[in-house]
Design a protein around this motif. Sequence first.
Motif, PDB file in Angstrom:
ATOM      1  N   LEU A 192     -25.003  67.285 -46.072  1.00  0.00           N
ATOM      2  CA  LEU A 192     -25.620  67.267 -44.816  1.00  0.00           C
ATOM      3  C   LEU A 192     -26.520  66.117 -44.167  1.00  0.00           C
ATOM      4  O   LEU A 192     -26.381  66.013 -43.135  1.00  0.00           O
ATOM      5  CB  LEU A 192     -26.499  68.650 -44.753  1.00  0.00           C
ATOM      6  N   ILE A 193     -27.098  65.708 -45.166  1.00  0.00           N
ATOM      7  CA  ILE A 193     -28.096  64.524 -44.923  1.00  0.00           C
ATOM      8  C   ILE A 193     -27.221  63.249 -44.555  1.00  0.00           C
ATOM      9  O   ILE A 193     -27.365  62.527 -43.647  1.00  0.00           O
ATOM     10  CB  ILE A 193     -29.013  63.958 -46.052  1.00  0.00           C
ATOM     11  N   CYS A 194     -26.335  62.951 -45.335  1.00  0.00           N
ATOM     12  CA  CYS A 194     -25.461  61.871 -44.982  1.00  0.00           C
ATOM     13  C   CYS A 194     -24.454  62.014 -43.849  1.00  0.00           C
ATOM     14  O   CYS A 194     -24.290  61.055 -42.947  1.00  0.00           O
ATOM     15  CB  CYS A 194     -24.192  61.822 -46.216  1.00  0.00           C
ATOM     16  N   ASN A 195     -24.138  63.262 -43.429  1.00  0.00           N
ATOM     17  CA  ASN A 195     -23.151  63.751 -42.446  1.00  0.00           C
ATOM     18  C   ASN A 195     -24.203  63.548 -41.074  1.00  0.00           C
ATOM     19  O   ASN A 195     -23.406  63.045 -39.983  1.00  0.00           O
ATOM     20  CB  ASN A 195     -22.729  64.634 -42.345  1.00  0.00           C
ATOM     21  N   ASN A 196     -25.299  63.706 -41.169  1.00  0.00           N
ATOM     22  CA  ASN A 196     -26.117  63.879 -39.845  1.00  0.00           C
ATOM     23  C   ASN A 196     -27.249  62.745 -39.724  1.00  0.00           C
ATOM     24  O   ASN A 196     -27.672  62.749 -38.680  1.00  0.00           O
ATOM     25  CB  ASN A 196     -26.925  65.345 -39.876  1.00  0.00           C
ATOM     26  N   PHE A 197     -27.572  62.056 -40.692  1.00  0.00           N
ATOM     27  CA  PHE A 197     -28.673  61.068 -40.620  1.00  0.00           C
ATOM     28  C   PHE A 197     -28.400  59.809 -41.177  1.00  0.00           C
ATOM     29  O   PHE A 197     -29.371  59.038 -40.969  1.00  0.00           O
ATOM     30  CB  PHE A 197     -29.953  61.991 -41.684  1.00  0.00           C
ATOM     31  N   THR A 198     -27.207  59.721 -41.341  1.00  0.00           N
ATOM     32  CA  THR A 198     -26.665  58.238 -42.025  1.00  0.00           C
ATOM     33  C   THR A 198     -25.665  57.926 -40.997  1.00  0.00           C
ATOM     34  O   THR A 198     -25.089  58.639 -40.139  1.00  0.00           O
ATOM     35  CB  THR A 198     -26.396  58.128 -43.303  1.00  0.00           C
ATOM     36  N   LYS A 199     -25.323  56.675 -41.357  1.00  0.00           N
ATOM     37  CA  LYS A 199     -24.167  55.836 -40.318  1.00  0.00           C
ATOM     38  C   LYS A 199     -23.243  55.154 -41.374  1.00  0.00           C
ATOM     39  O   LYS A 199     -23.496  55.061 -42.498  1.00  0.00           O
ATOM     40  CB  LYS A 199     -24.759  54.850 -39.273  1.00  0.00           C
ATOM     41  N   GLY A 200     -22.189  54.794 -40.731  1.00  0.00           N
ATOM     42  CA  GLY A 200     -20.880  54.034 -41.580  1.00  0.00           C
ATOM     43  C   GLY A 200     -20.456  54.960 -42.587  1.00  0.00           C
ATOM     44  O   GLY A 200     -20.114  55.971 -42.500  1.00  0.00           O
TER      45      GLY A 200
END
Length: 459
Positions: A192-200
Motif C-alpha cells: 500500500l505504501i509503495c503503491n500510494n506514496f512512492t513513484k517510479g
Amino acid sequence: MMEGKSTRSNSVFDLYGRPPITRAAPLGIQHVLAMLVGNITPAIILAGAVGLSTGESTLLIQAAMFIAGIATLLQLYPVGGRSNFRIGSGLPVIMGVSFAYVPTVLSIANNYGIAGVLGAQLVGGIVAIIVGIFIKPLRKFFPPIVSGTVVLTIGLSLYPIAINYMAGGVGAANYGSLKNWAVAIVTLVVVLICNNFTKGITKLASVLMGIIAGYILALALGMISFSGVGDAGWIAIPRPLHFGIKFYPTAIITMSIMYIVNSIQAVGDLSATTAGGLDREPTDSELSGGIIGNGTASILGSLFGGLPTATYSQNVGIVAMNKVVSKFVLLLAAGTILLAGFIPKIGAIMTTIPQSVLGGATISVFAMITMTGIKLITQDEMSTRNVSIVGLAIALGMGITTVPGALEQFPEWVTEIFTSSPVIIAAIVVFFLNIIVPKKTIDEEKKERQEIADKEKIG
C-alpha cells in the motif's frame, strides 16, 4: 497502438513497448511470484491424492510450470497474428494451471486415474477451441453486465484464498498464528505504501516490494526452510505421455462442461485486462484467440502431464492496478516460468516464499479485480432489471459454494461442476437471465411505475 505497428516505445504502459531490462525485470518477476503457488498447488494436490512417488510428483509439478510458460507465450504472441483465426489473444495475461478444475480433476483421477484426467482434458481443450471459433456471433450475449458480473465474482471468490494464505495456508501447522498475520500485514502495508506514496519502479512493482519486505521479515522470524532447494535437481525434461492418456465418456462430458464455463470466465478475465490496463473492451479476435489459445495449451498440456490452464486473475489484477501492459514485461515472466519448468531449483527457490507473504501481497490485487468488475457492470444502466440480475447471479454463485452440502442430494456430477467455483454458477445465471429477462431502461421502468400509479388513482 495496433498489432504490427512500431515497437520503438520504451514505455511499460505501451502494449508494444520495450522498456529497459532493469525496469522490466522486477515487474516481470512480481507476476511470476503472484502466480507461482497457485500454479504448482493443483499438481501437488493431485499427486498426493493418487499417491504418486516423489519422482513422478516432481514431473507433474515441472509440467505445470512448463505448460504455464508455453500457454502464456501463446497469449502474448499469437500464432496467426492478425488473421481471423489465431491462437492467442495478444493481450498481457499470465496463464497457469487452474484451481477451478481441481475438484473435477480429483474426482476423475479417483475413478479413472491421471490418464483419464489427461484424456478428458484433451477433449476439453478441443471444446474450448470450438467455443473460441464461434465466440464472435456469441459476443452479443456477453455485454458488460455479463462479463462484469463474472469478473466481480472472480474477485470475490479469491478473497478466501488470500485470507487462507495470510493465515499461513490451509493445513499448515501454524495456521492462523500471530507470526503469519504479522508477516502478511507487513507485506500488505508495504504494498500500500509503495503503491500510494512512492513513484517510479517502486510504485509499479509495489507487489514485488511487499513480497521482498515480507520475505525478509519471515526469514528473520525463522519461517523459511531451504531444505527443498538442496533436494531439487538442476535439470528436468518434460516427458511426453509419461502418465498415459485414456478416454472415458463420463470424464469427458464433465471436463467439457468445465471448459465451456471456463471460457466464459476467460471472457471476464480478458475483459478485466483490457478494461483495467487498456481502458477498452477486448476485440472479437482477442477474445476468440484467447479462448482458442487456452484450448490449445490444454491439449498440449494433456500430452506432457500439465493440468488444465486458465487466465490468472491475480495477474489480471496486477495489470489493472499498475497499468503496466508491456508484453515485453510479461515475456520475461513467461520466460522465467518456462525456465523453471526445466530447472527445478528455480521453482524450489520460489516456493520458499511463505504463503502468508503471498497472501499479504495479493489481497489488494484481488480487490482490484473486484473493482474492475464493478467498473464493467456500471457501464450499463443500473436499472432495477440489471441490478436484480447481477445481484441474483452473485448471490447464488457465492451462496451455494460457501454452504457445504447445499447440493449433496444432487447427482455427483452436479456437485462436481457447480460447487467447484462460484464463478461457474454466477456466469451461468447472469448469462441466461440477461437473455430471458426483458430489457428495460431506467426511463422505461420509471414510466411503467408511473402508469401503475395512475391506474391506482383512477381505481
